[in-house]
Design a protein around this motif. Sequence first.
Motif, PDB file in Angstrom:
ATOM      1  N   ARG A 566       0.833  -1.208   0.000  1.00 59.45           N
ATOM      2  CA  ARG A 566       0.000   0.000   0.000  1.00 59.45           C
ATOM      3  C   ARG A 566       0.866   1.256   0.000  1.00 59.45           C
ATOM      4  NH1 ARG A 566      -4.695  -1.192   4.548  1.00 59.45           N
ATOM      5  NH2 ARG A 566      -5.668  -2.987   3.499  1.00 59.45           N
ATOM      6  N   VAL A 568       1.396   5.059   1.037  1.00 62.63           N
ATOM      7  CA  VAL A 568       0.977   5.868   2.184  1.00 62.63           C
ATOM      8  C   VAL A 568       1.206   7.336   1.834  1.00 62.63           C
ATOM      9  CG1 VAL A 568       1.304   6.345   4.638  1.00 62.63           C
ATOM     10  CG2 VAL A 568       1.610   4.009   3.772  1.00 62.63           C
ATOM     11  N   LEU A 583      -4.313   5.714   2.161  1.00 61.36           N
ATOM     12  CA  LEU A 583      -3.654   4.489   1.712  1.00 61.36           C
ATOM     13  C   LEU A 583      -4.229   4.072   0.365  1.00 61.36           C
ATOM     14  CD1 LEU A 583      -3.737   2.441   5.060  1.00 61.36           C
ATOM     15  CD2 LEU A 583      -2.068   4.146   4.315  1.00 61.36           C
ATOM     16  N   ARG A 627      -1.266   1.729   9.181  1.00 57.62           N
ATOM     17  CA  ARG A 627      -2.464   0.951   8.837  1.00 57.62           C
ATOM     18  C   ARG A 627      -3.653   1.327   9.701  1.00 57.62           C
ATOM     19  NH1 ARG A 627       0.226  -4.704   9.923  1.00 57.62           N
ATOM     20  NH2 ARG A 627       0.733  -3.443  11.759  1.00 57.62           N
TER      21      ARG A 627
END
Length: 717
Positions: A566, A568, A583, A627
């Motif tokens: 992912r 960021v 994300l 996350r």
Amino acid sequence: MALRDSDPAEVGGYRIEDRLGSGGMGVVYLARSASGRRLAVKVVHGQYADDDEFRTRFRREVAAARQVSGAFTAPVVDADADAPRPWMATLYIPGEDLGTHVRRHGPLPPDRLRGLAAGLAEALRDIHRAGVVHRDLKPANVMLADDGPRVIDFGISRAAEAAGMDALTQTGRVMGTPPFMSPEQFASPQEVGPATDIFSLGAVLVYAATRRGPFDSPSPWETATRVVEGTPELTGVPADLLPFVRLCLEKHPKSRPGPDELLHLLREGRLPDPRPEPPVRQDPEPARPRRRRWWPAAVAATAVLAAVAATTVLARAGGSDPHDPHDLPAGWHTWHRQAADPTAGHPNAMGPSGPFSRCVLADRALVCAGDGIMAARFDLDDGRNVWTRPMDPTPAETSASGGGTIIGTRRGAVYAFGADSSDLRTGEEPQSRTRYTVQALDPDTGRTIWRTPVADTVDGIGPEYGGAVATPAGVIATYGDASDSYALLDAAHGKVRWQRDLPGGADSDCGLTGAGGQAYLICRDTDSKGDRERTVVTQLDPATGKARWQVTAKGLLSLLGETGGRLVLGADPVMEKLAGLTLIDASSHVLTTVRLSIPRNASGARLVRGTLYLTLTSGGVRAIDPRTGRELWQSNSTIEQPGPPTASATRLYLASPTGRLAALDLRTGKVTGTLPGRDESDNIGSGDTAAAPVLSGDALYVPYGLRSVYSVDIHDL
């Protein structure tokens, strides 16, 4: 890597073109056959050519490699074990080895990790079907080719059926690389079978997922003990691969599955978990290894002693595995050096005024840039400043050509921005005209391999502000006198292979950057009313410059990095409180937002090893899980004006412009070691920050002061 005068022009009739690397046992060259096929030719060092046992081992390596010819190995093309210096030629596999890739780019994302697991399982299936046990499967022996991983180097492999008859494994030696060896390799190497490669596969996957091995320890004694009796550290391994890894790391060889079973489990998606995951220990002390009844204590102790001896041999032979204890270059000692001033004596030269802005590793050297320096090389072992190249060799009186920026590296080259300025006297006010270039420099000599002009401006902003990305194909950089496009400069010659317009042209707020091994174009804009801000993220295809995919996010965001597949992104915490993160899944392109538990201002925001670190000029540090947005810890590093952090598997390193250094525990933020500053001169400005420290093995290289660097063994912190 440049050829040396002592290197041969050809080996076995194959023309030598380049050096690919060297180690304790030999040199690997890039060669070309008469038909044009590229080969990797391994030539044994001369001191081993007269060793009959070594020649026997080399013959066995050639024989073992010839037996294996699957899609996931490097086939042997030719060899001569009886030559004055034995050699073997295999098909050349372009790409990095797994160890180098993980050290440079961090852990593999989950999809690549699963592909690696399948590719290595297939490779072991082919190897074992040929009746061979590899016995030294480790990250350095896994090449990441475009079409999947390849297993190389069968130097200590042997025929599976010859377990009890191999005199070369009955001489009391333990052969292998301890962090990736199986328990049985320590206890009774003459009884090692195919299951040992399965155990190594599990250890390699843990390293690929976390950048550390499952049994890592600063001490070879403790590493061997953990392999024999300890519980593997699996924090950070994706949940869907945990059962697969645990099966591979079963202590008893008969408890491990074979390659076919592993492939079946991967295909079916059913990975039975042999035991529940042990709880994470909260105390900093390592768990005491549990003794298993099938492992005789006396044999384990003997194995540990042998492991220590084997590790010592590897270190003396020039091994560079990141898990070796006190992994330092041969002849290394602590040093501090200042780069030479290449424009000293020029009437418009400003002289050193601040620290470097970036340092990188390039072909076993440290190369730094900034403060008017395009690039400067320091030897890793003693800090010798071999060469220094200025950003602008003949600065103009009104020069504004920038401070120097390293774009990236490839084998045998460092990419950097260069400039050549001149004064224009056409009007009342003097102006500066600057031609900007992207240059590829030889890390050994500083020689310019190629130089490509990318902009020619008058009092304009240089292309380094638009960024550039190094890719295997070359450099993608902003291009044109108005910096209104971007182009690929090929790796070999710097030629423009394609050129595309920037969205919005020269007035666009677009920048090129890299993350997770991919190239991205980040464009930000605001509508005419000023109330609709957006950021467009485009992943570029290096072959064509076209968009592979594009996602639009709300707000004016910067790309902070990539973790777990992912991207960021976040707002600039210097300008406004960082209240959340955006994300983007690099595979599905799904966009999600995460709120921070407490909005924060910061002087810097860096994503390092999957954690977001916010730093303050006062020395405060906050660790955030990107996350979830949850704050993991906060600490006072005691480092004023900290630059970008660097992290090992266990500690975070921060340095000030004056060279003050602090090491923080990654889990708790506790300061575990400090070093005082080295340059308290008035030349260091209040707004200066130094480049991030660079970690190579156990040596940490810290930029500071006026174009200076010092080194320290992290075990001394």
